[in-house]
Design a protein around this motif. Structure first.
Motif, PDB file in Angstrom:
ATOM      1  N   CYS A 252       0.792  -1.269  -0.063  1.00 25.65           N
ATOM      2  CA  CYS A 252      -0.131  -0.002  -0.189  1.00 25.65           C
ATOM      3  C   CYS A 252       0.977   1.166  -0.025  1.00 25.65           C
ATOM      4  N   PRO A 253       0.738   2.073  -0.762  1.00 24.16           N
ATOM      5  CA  PRO A 253       1.650   3.224  -1.177  1.00 24.16           C
ATOM      6  C   PRO A 253       1.405   4.312   0.170  1.00 24.16           C
ATOM      7  N   SER A 254       0.713   3.997   1.081  1.00 24.85           N
ATOM      8  CA  SER A 254       0.064   4.956   2.326  1.00 24.85           C
ATOM      9  C   SER A 254       0.981   4.121   3.505  1.00 24.85           C
ATOM     10  N   CYS A 255       0.476   2.970   3.771  1.00 26.24           N
ATOM     11  CA  CYS A 255       0.843   2.337   5.161  1.00 26.24           C
ATOM     12  C   CYS A 255       1.969   1.493   4.703  1.00 26.24           C
ATOM     13  N   ARG A 256       2.145   1.070   3.670  1.00 26.78           N
ATOM     14  CA  ARG A 256       3.286   0.053   3.088  1.00 26.78           C
ATOM     15  C   ARG A 256       2.737  -1.441   3.797  1.00 26.78           C
TER      16      ARG A 256
ATOM     17  N   LEU B 119      -5.115   0.898  -3.013  1.00 19.81           N
ATOM     18  CA  LEU B 119      -4.776   1.137  -1.605  1.00 19.81           C
ATOM     19  C   LEU B 119      -5.242  -0.195  -0.657  1.00 19.81           C
ATOM     20  N   CYS B 120      -4.791  -0.205   0.382  1.00 17.12           N
ATOM     21  CA  CYS B 120      -5.330  -1.247   1.411  1.00 17.12           C
ATOM     22  C   CYS B 120      -6.835  -0.953   1.983  1.00 17.12           C
TER      23      CYS B 120
ATOM     24  N   GLY C  19      -3.912  13.024   5.898  1.00 17.61           N
ATOM     25  CA  GLY C  19      -2.645  12.036   6.230  1.00 17.61           C
ATOM     26  C   GLY C  19      -2.704  11.040   5.117  1.00 17.61           C
ATOM     27  N   ILE C  20      -3.668  10.513   4.419  1.00 12.82           N
ATOM     28  CA  ILE C  20      -3.450   9.430   3.414  1.00 12.82           C
ATOM     29  C   ILE C  20      -3.398  10.112   1.936  1.00 12.82           C
TER      30      ILE C  20
ATOM     31  N   LEU D 291       0.243   9.864  -0.409  1.00 10.91           N
ATOM     32  CA  LEU D 291       0.098   9.417  -1.866  1.00 10.91           C
ATOM     33  C   LEU D 291       0.736  10.534  -2.715  1.00 10.91           C
ATOM     34  N   VAL D 292       0.582  11.936  -2.236  1.00 10.45           N
ATOM     35  CA  VAL D 292       1.190  12.802  -3.267  1.00 10.45           C
ATOM     36  C   VAL D 292       2.553  12.793  -2.958  1.00 10.45           C
ATOM     37  N   HIS D 293       3.063  12.660  -1.814  1.00 13.85           N
ATOM     38  CA  HIS D 293       4.384  12.868  -1.501  1.00 13.85           C
ATOM     39  C   HIS D 293       5.369  11.617  -2.152  1.00 13.85           C
ATOM     40  N   THR D 294       4.479  10.261  -2.137  1.00 14.30           N
ATOM     41  CA  THR D 294       4.982   9.120  -2.774  1.00 14.30           C
ATOM     42  C   THR D 294       5.221   9.116  -4.110  1.00 14.30           C
ATOM     43  N   LEU D 295       4.221   9.899  -4.823  1.00 12.74           N
ATOM     44  CA  LEU D 295       4.319  10.187  -6.410  1.00 12.74           C
ATOM     45  C   LEU D 295       5.106  11.219  -6.659  1.00 12.74           C
TER      46      LEU D 295
END
Length: 222
Positions: free
Chosen positions: A37-41, A50-51, A104-105, A109-113
Protein backbone atom coordinates in the motif's frame (compact mmCIF):
# COMPACT_ATOMS: atom_id res chain seq x y z
CA UNK A 1 -2.84 -16.74 -49.34
CA UNK A 2 -2.37 -20.44 -48.53
CA UNK A 3 0.99 -19.66 -46.91
CA UNK A 4 -0.66 -17.07 -44.65
CA UNK A 5 -3.42 -19.50 -43.67
CA UNK A 6 -0.97 -22.29 -42.92
CA UNK A 7 1.20 -19.94 -40.86
CA UNK A 8 -1.70 -18.77 -38.67
CA UNK A 9 -1.65 -21.74 -36.24
CA UNK A 10 2.09 -21.31 -35.73
CA UNK A 11 1.64 -17.61 -35.08
CA UNK A 12 -1.18 -18.33 -32.65
CA UNK A 13 0.99 -20.83 -30.75
CA UNK A 14 3.83 -18.28 -30.56
CA UNK A 15 1.49 -15.62 -29.21
CA UNK A 16 0.08 -18.06 -26.65
CA UNK A 17 3.60 -19.00 -25.49
CA UNK A 18 4.52 -15.33 -25.19
CA UNK A 19 1.44 -14.58 -23.10
CA UNK A 20 2.16 -17.56 -20.90
CA UNK A 21 5.76 -16.47 -20.37
CA UNK A 22 4.61 -12.92 -19.56
CA UNK A 23 2.18 -14.26 -16.96
CA UNK A 24 4.92 -16.36 -15.36
CA UNK A 25 7.24 -13.34 -15.23
CA UNK A 26 4.49 -11.25 -13.63
CA UNK A 27 3.90 -13.92 -10.98
CA UNK A 28 7.64 -14.11 -10.28
CA UNK A 29 7.87 -10.35 -9.87
CA UNK A 30 4.83 -10.28 -7.59
CA UNK A 31 6.43 -12.97 -5.45
CA UNK A 32 9.86 -11.36 -5.35
CA UNK A 33 8.59 -7.77 -5.06
CA UNK A 34 5.15 -7.88 -3.41
CA UNK A 35 3.03 -4.78 -3.89
CA UNK A 36 2.61 -2.58 -0.83
CA UNK A 37 0.00 0.00 0.00
CA UNK A 38 1.59 3.34 -1.00
CA UNK A 39 0.23 4.94 2.18
CA UNK A 40 0.90 2.51 5.03
CA UNK A 41 3.23 -0.02 3.29
CA UNK A 42 1.02 -3.01 4.17
CA UNK A 43 0.82 -5.89 1.71
CA UNK A 44 -1.91 -5.58 -0.89
CA UNK A 45 -4.07 -8.59 -1.65
CA UNK A 46 -4.60 -7.84 -5.35
CA UNK A 47 -1.49 -5.70 -5.83
CA UNK A 48 -3.25 -2.48 -6.80
CA UNK A 49 -4.61 0.68 -5.20
CA UNK A 50 -4.82 1.18 -1.45
CA UNK A 51 -5.36 -1.30 1.33
CA UNK A 52 -8.90 -1.49 2.76
CA UNK A 53 -7.94 0.47 5.88
CA UNK A 54 -6.37 3.40 4.01
CA UNK A 55 -9.16 3.46 1.43
CA UNK A 56 -11.72 3.79 4.24
CA UNK A 57 -9.79 6.80 5.60
CA UNK A 58 -9.40 8.55 2.24
CA UNK A 59 -11.57 11.68 2.24
CA UNK A 60 -13.03 11.88 -1.26
CA UNK A 61 -14.76 15.21 -1.95
CA UNK A 62 -18.32 14.70 -3.09
CA UNK A 63 -21.20 17.07 -3.83
CA UNK A 64 -22.47 19.34 -2.30
CA UNK A 65 -19.61 21.81 -2.56
CA UNK A 66 -18.90 25.46 -3.41
CA UNK A 67 -19.63 26.09 -7.08
CA UNK A 68 -16.40 28.10 -7.45
CA UNK A 69 -13.82 26.75 -5.01
CA UNK A 70 -15.06 23.18 -4.72
CA UNK A 71 -14.97 23.35 -0.90
CA UNK A 72 -17.37 20.69 0.45
CA UNK A 73 -20.45 21.80 2.40
CA UNK A 74 -21.71 20.03 5.52
CA UNK A 75 -25.25 20.16 4.07
CA UNK A 76 -26.80 20.84 0.66
CA UNK A 77 -27.59 24.59 0.40
CA UNK A 78 -28.83 24.31 -3.19
CA UNK A 79 -27.19 24.47 -6.62
CA UNK A 80 -24.75 27.22 -7.51
CA UNK A 81 -24.22 28.53 -3.98
CA UNK A 82 -20.80 29.96 -3.12
CA UNK A 83 -18.88 29.42 0.09
CA UNK A 84 -18.06 32.30 2.43
CA UNK A 85 -14.41 31.98 1.34
CA UNK A 86 -15.33 32.50 -2.32
CA UNK A 87 -17.53 35.49 -1.47
CA UNK A 88 -15.07 37.19 0.89
CA UNK A 89 -12.01 36.65 -1.30
CA UNK A 90 -13.07 35.85 -4.89
CA UNK A 91 -10.37 33.99 -6.82
CA UNK A 92 -9.17 35.03 -10.28
CA UNK A 93 -10.53 31.80 -11.80
CA UNK A 94 -14.12 30.67 -12.38
CA UNK A 95 -14.09 27.14 -11.00
CA UNK A 96 -11.78 24.72 -9.23
CA UNK A 97 -12.24 21.14 -8.11
CA UNK A 98 -10.26 18.77 -5.90
CA UNK A 99 -10.55 15.00 -5.75
CA UNK A 100 -9.72 14.46 -2.07
CA UNK A 101 -9.04 16.40 1.11
CA UNK A 102 -5.34 16.95 1.68
CA UNK A 103 -5.00 14.94 4.89
CA UNK A 104 -2.79 12.12 6.11
CA UNK A 105 -3.61 9.52 3.44
CA UNK A 106 -3.75 11.83 0.43
CA UNK A 107 -0.64 13.70 1.61
CA UNK A 108 1.27 10.42 1.74
CA UNK A 109 0.12 9.55 -1.79
CA UNK A 110 1.13 12.94 -3.19
CA UNK A 111 4.55 12.78 -1.57
CA UNK A 112 5.07 9.21 -2.75
CA UNK A 113 4.24 10.17 -6.34
CA UNK A 114 6.34 13.34 -6.34
CA UNK A 115 9.38 12.26 -4.38
CA UNK A 116 9.27 8.45 -4.42
CA UNK A 117 9.37 7.77 -8.18
CA UNK A 118 6.00 6.02 -7.91
CA UNK A 119 4.65 6.81 -11.36
CA UNK A 120 2.45 3.72 -11.01
CA UNK A 121 0.21 5.84 -8.76
CA UNK A 122 -0.55 8.32 -11.56
CA UNK A 123 -3.32 6.22 -13.20
CA UNK A 124 -5.28 5.85 -9.94
CA UNK A 125 -4.85 9.47 -8.88
CA UNK A 126 -5.55 10.73 -12.41
CA UNK A 127 -8.83 8.79 -12.43
CA UNK A 128 -9.85 10.45 -9.16
CA UNK A 129 -9.05 13.87 -10.64
CA UNK A 130 -10.96 13.19 -13.87
CA UNK A 131 -13.98 12.11 -11.84
CA UNK A 132 -13.85 15.16 -9.58
CA UNK A 133 -13.40 17.57 -12.51
CA UNK A 134 -15.79 15.97 -14.99
CA UNK A 135 -18.01 19.07 -15.28
CA UNK A 136 -14.97 21.28 -15.97
CA UNK A 137 -13.45 18.82 -18.40
CA UNK A 138 -16.64 18.37 -20.40
CA UNK A 139 -16.14 21.73 -22.14
CA UNK A 140 -12.37 22.12 -21.72
CA UNK A 141 -10.19 22.93 -24.74
CA UNK A 142 -6.90 21.58 -23.41
CA UNK A 143 -4.92 20.55 -20.36
CA UNK A 144 -1.82 22.58 -19.46
CA UNK A 145 0.44 20.82 -16.92
CA UNK A 146 2.20 23.23 -14.58
CA UNK A 147 5.91 22.99 -15.49
CA UNK A 148 8.74 22.42 -13.05
CA UNK A 149 11.90 24.48 -13.04
CA UNK A 150 14.53 22.65 -15.03
CA UNK A 151 16.71 22.06 -11.96
CA UNK A 152 13.83 20.50 -10.02
CA UNK A 153 12.76 18.37 -12.97
CA UNK A 154 16.34 17.17 -13.39
CA UNK A 155 16.39 16.13 -9.73
CA UNK A 156 12.97 14.39 -9.84
CA UNK A 157 13.37 13.06 -13.41
CA UNK A 158 9.69 13.65 -14.23
CA UNK A 159 6.88 16.16 -13.81
CA UNK A 160 4.00 14.65 -11.84
CA UNK A 161 1.55 17.22 -13.27
CA UNK A 162 2.32 16.05 -16.80
CA UNK A 163 1.91 12.40 -15.79
CA UNK A 164 -1.50 13.08 -14.24
CA UNK A 165 -2.58 15.21 -17.21
CA UNK A 166 -1.76 12.32 -19.52
CA UNK A 167 -4.06 10.00 -17.57
CA UNK A 168 -6.88 12.56 -17.54
CA UNK A 169 -6.46 13.17 -21.25
CA UNK A 170 -6.69 9.45 -21.97
CA UNK A 171 -9.96 9.23 -20.03
CA UNK A 172 -11.62 12.38 -21.36
CA UNK A 173 -10.11 13.00 -24.79
CA UNK A 174 -9.05 16.53 -23.80
CA UNK A 175 -5.59 17.07 -25.35
CA UNK A 176 -2.51 17.83 -23.26
CA UNK A 177 -0.59 20.86 -24.56
CA UNK A 178 2.99 21.36 -23.36
CA UNK A 179 5.11 24.46 -23.66
CA UNK A 180 2.43 27.11 -23.11
CA UNK A 181 3.82 27.95 -19.68
CA UNK A 182 7.48 28.14 -18.74
CA UNK A 183 8.93 28.07 -15.24
CA UNK A 184 11.30 31.04 -15.35
CA UNK A 185 12.16 31.28 -11.66
CA UNK A 186 13.06 28.59 -9.17
CA UNK A 187 11.07 28.84 -5.93
CA UNK A 188 11.19 27.14 -2.54
CA UNK A 189 8.72 24.29 -2.05
CA UNK A 190 5.15 25.30 -1.16
CA UNK A 191 4.87 22.66 1.57
CA UNK A 192 4.20 24.18 4.97
CA UNK A 193 3.40 27.68 3.68
CA UNK A 194 0.18 29.60 4.26
CA UNK A 195 -2.12 30.61 1.41
CA UNK A 196 -0.63 34.11 1.28
CA UNK A 197 2.92 32.77 1.42
CA UNK A 198 2.16 30.34 -1.41
CA UNK A 199 0.84 33.14 -3.62
CA UNK A 200 3.85 35.34 -2.86
CA UNK A 201 6.22 32.42 -3.47
CA UNK A 202 4.79 31.79 -6.96
CA UNK A 203 4.77 35.43 -8.07
CA UNK A 204 6.78 35.84 -11.26
CA UNK A 205 7.67 32.15 -11.41
CA UNK A 206 5.80 31.46 -14.67
CA UNK A 207 5.55 33.06 -18.07
CA UNK A 208 3.22 32.39 -20.99
CA UNK A 209 5.51 31.66 -23.93
CA UNK A 210 2.99 30.40 -26.52
CA UNK A 211 -0.33 31.86 -27.59
CA UNK A 212 -3.35 29.68 -26.94
CA UNK A 213 -4.97 30.92 -30.14
CA UNK A 214 -2.03 29.58 -32.17
CA UNK A 215 -2.38 26.16 -30.62
CA UNK A 216 -6.19 25.93 -30.48
CA UNK A 217 -7.75 28.38 -32.96
CA UNK A 218 -11.06 29.71 -31.69
CA UNK A 219 -10.43 28.65 -28.10
CA UNK A 220 -10.38 32.22 -26.80
CA UNK A 221 -7.76 34.22 -24.96
CA UNK A 222 -5.55 32.90 -22.17
Amino acid sequence: MNELVSASPAVARSVARFKGLRSLLRLALDFALPQLCPSCRELLGDGTGLCAYCWSRLSLIESPYCARLGIPFAYDPGPGLLSMEAIADPPSYDRARAAVRYDGISRALVHTLKYGDRLDLAPTMGQWMARAGRELLSDADALFPVPLHWRRQWARRFNQAAALAGVISGMTGVPVVHGVLKRVRSTPQQEGKSKTERVDNAQGAFRVVRSLNRILPGAGSC
